[in-house]
Design a protein around this motif. Sequence first.
Motif, PDB file in Angstrom:
ATOM      1  N   PRO A 136       8.398  11.352 -10.186  1.00 53.60           N
ATOM      2  CA  PRO A 136       8.731  10.757  -8.888  1.00 53.60           C
ATOM      3  C   PRO A 136       8.350  11.676  -7.726  1.00 53.60           C
ATOM      4  CG  PRO A 136      10.596  10.675 -10.407  1.00 53.60           C
ATOM      5  CD  PRO A 136       9.591  11.588 -11.020  1.00 53.60           C
ATOM      6  N   ILE A 137       8.265  11.075  -6.557  1.00 52.47           N
ATOM      7  CA  ILE A 137       8.094  11.828  -5.308  1.00 52.47           C
ATOM      8  C   ILE A 137       9.381  11.682  -4.515  1.00 52.47           C
ATOM      9  CG2 ILE A 137       6.778  12.065  -3.167  1.00 52.47           C
ATOM     10  CD1 ILE A 137       4.362  10.932  -4.618  1.00 52.47           C
ATOM     11  N   VAL A 138       9.998  12.827  -4.210  1.00 50.32           N
ATOM     12  CA  VAL A 138      11.300  12.857  -3.541  1.00 50.32           C
ATOM     13  C   VAL A 138      11.166  13.563  -2.200  1.00 50.32           C
ATOM     14  CG1 VAL A 138      13.695  13.635  -3.697  1.00 50.32           C
ATOM     15  CG2 VAL A 138      12.497  12.887  -5.764  1.00 50.32           C
ATOM     16  N   LEU A 139      11.772  12.998  -1.172  1.00 51.40           N
ATOM     17  CA  LEU A 139      11.768  13.595   0.166  1.00 51.40           C
ATOM     18  C   LEU A 139      13.167  14.077   0.531  1.00 51.40           C
ATOM     19  CD1 LEU A 139      10.556  14.076   3.071  1.00 51.40           C
ATOM     20  CD2 LEU A 139      11.281  11.729   3.588  1.00 51.40           C
ATOM     21  N   PHE A 140      13.252  15.319   1.004  1.00 49.01           N
ATOM     22  CA  PHE A 140      14.468  15.843   1.618  1.00 49.01           C
ATOM     23  C   PHE A 140      14.140  16.131   3.084  1.00 49.01           C
ATOM     24  CE2 PHE A 140      15.051  17.301  -2.860  1.00 49.01           C
ATOM     25  CZ  PHE A 140      16.176  16.534  -3.149  1.00 49.01           C
ATOM     26  N   LYS A 184      10.135  20.326 -11.948  1.00 50.99           N
ATOM     27  CA  LYS A 184       9.640  20.381 -13.322  1.00 50.99           C
ATOM     28  C   LYS A 184       8.548  19.337 -13.522  1.00 50.99           C
ATOM     29  CE  LYS A 184      12.404  18.858 -16.568  1.00 50.99           C
ATOM     30  NZ  LYS A 184      13.531  18.801 -17.528  1.00 50.99           N
ATOM     31  N   LYS A 185       8.708  18.205 -12.868  1.00 56.59           N
ATOM     32  CA  LYS A 185       7.687  17.166 -12.855  1.00 56.59           C
ATOM     33  C   LYS A 185       7.753  16.463 -11.509  1.00 56.59           C
ATOM     34  CE  LYS A 185      10.364  13.356 -14.878  1.00 56.59           C
ATOM     35  NZ  LYS A 185      10.459  12.387 -15.986  1.00 56.59           N
ATOM     36  N   GLY A 186       6.696  15.773 -11.157  1.00 58.65           N
ATOM     37  CA  GLY A 186       6.680  15.056  -9.897  1.00 58.65           C
ATOM     38  C   GLY A 186       6.469  15.954  -8.691  1.00 58.65           C
ATOM     39  N   THR A 187       6.936  15.491  -7.540  1.00 65.87           N
ATOM     40  CA  THR A 187       6.673  16.162  -6.264  1.00 65.87           C
ATOM     41  C   THR A 187       7.929  16.154  -5.402  1.00 65.87           C
ATOM     42  OG1 THR A 187       4.352  15.431  -6.298  1.00 65.87           O
ATOM     43  CG2 THR A 187       5.249  16.120  -4.166  1.00 65.87           C
ATOM     44  N   VAL A 188       8.181  17.281  -4.740  1.00 66.44           N
ATOM     45  CA  VAL A 188       9.268  17.356  -3.759  1.00 66.44           C
ATOM     46  C   VAL A 188       8.666  17.679  -2.397  1.00 66.44           C
ATOM     47  CG1 VAL A 188      11.365  18.544  -3.036  1.00 66.44           C
ATOM     48  CG2 VAL A 188      10.990  18.061  -5.464  1.00 66.44           C
ATOM     49  N   ILE A 189       8.970  16.843  -1.418  1.00 65.42           N
ATOM     50  CA  ILE A 189       8.535  17.041  -0.035  1.00 65.42           C
ATOM     51  C   ILE A 189       9.755  17.417   0.794  1.00 65.42           C
ATOM     52  CG2 ILE A 189       7.486  15.965   2.003  1.00 65.42           C
ATOM     53  CD1 ILE A 189       6.127  13.966   0.083  1.00 65.42           C
ATOM     54  N   CYS A 190       9.665  18.508   1.527  1.00 63.71           N
ATOM     55  CA  CYS A 190      10.762  18.946   2.391  1.00 63.71           C
ATOM     56  C   CYS A 190      10.305  18.976   3.845  1.00 63.71           C
ATOM     57  CB  CYS A 190      11.249  20.338   1.990  1.00 63.71           C
ATOM     58  SG  CYS A 190      12.165  20.397   0.440  1.00 63.71           S
ATOM     59  N   ILE A 191      11.063  18.330   4.706  1.00 62.18           N
ATOM     60  CA  ILE A 191      10.844  18.424   6.159  1.00 62.18           C
ATOM     61  C   ILE A 191      12.150  18.933   6.755  1.00 62.18           C
ATOM     62  CG2 ILE A 191      10.034  17.272   8.242  1.00 62.18           C
ATOM     63  CD1 ILE A 191       8.945  15.031   6.539  1.00 62.18           C
TER      64      ILE A 191
END
Length: 327
Positions: free
Chosen positions: A50-54, A81-88
């Motif tokens: 998954p792609i998760v945004l914080f 561990k998998k996927g993508t984390v986007i932080c703004i």
Amino acid sequence: MKLSTTPIILFGESIMPGENKTINVEIARLHTTTKLNMPIIVRRSKYEGPIVLFSAGIHGDEINGVEIVRQLIRKKINKPKKGTVICIPIINVYGFINKSREFPDGRDLNRMFPGSKTGSLASQFAFYILAEIMPIVQYAVDFHAGGASRFNAPQIRISHNNSDLKGLADVFNAPFTLYSRNIVGSFRNSSERMDVKMLLFEGGKSLDINKSVTNEGVNGAERLLSHLDMLNAKLDVTVQPSNTIYIEKSGWIRAKCSGLLHDHNTIGTFVKKGTVLAIITDPYGKFERKVTAPNAGYIINANHSPIVYEGDAIYHLSNALDSEEGE
């Protein structure tokens, strides 16, 4: 886990699997022509997921959320561990510089979505966030704090009749979860229309950093990533049955007179009908008036301003009758 081969494109920049990149987005400069960027920190695993945004700082003076996202980066919780984390960490950089809720054009960004490419500055920001970031995001947590000296007990807000969001709220496990209608023009409303599963976190107050609130936000984000099987194996997370308190109805207790507010520090607690929550006094020693709970319930927001006027919202109480405050 399956290796990913597909790049992610954000604002024209490509981020490959396994790559870490900070994208500095410049939508408009200051009136001095000085450049002002909105940094977007992207960390990708080599594996599909998954792609998760914080995100935080949609209101520039709500810096407790900024601190939560900062800690997610500093502690490498955003390394999936998998996927993508986007932080703004800071969406409204202009407001953050000026310690202001609004954009320089006087508008509240959280009422400008979906925005316009040729609209006001706030409207342009809203447009580009939805056009460039949200189409690739599946899950999001947007961190906020109470405004105008009002302190929010740590809480998640979700819309009614959404079982997916309720499941995620159980996982996040904040002290409280409020059912709250989506407000037209808000980031949350537009994101849900794009099928992004967004939790809105409220905690603390503007121009303040509270350690307890920060810990609730960071721990909840860890639990969410663990639930999605994205949390780095090197990180420990406390997995426990959900004990978040769901609140269907809530409303404001308002000051019945103007004066100095002496708060009795009931934030986050359950109070009985008639419990004295505060005393309002005049500056000259002529009167003292009690503020009491009109019904039993949880105090989920308290006004920390030492001075109040008649009609000011001073306590947000579950199961009350007055209308709910918008995010």
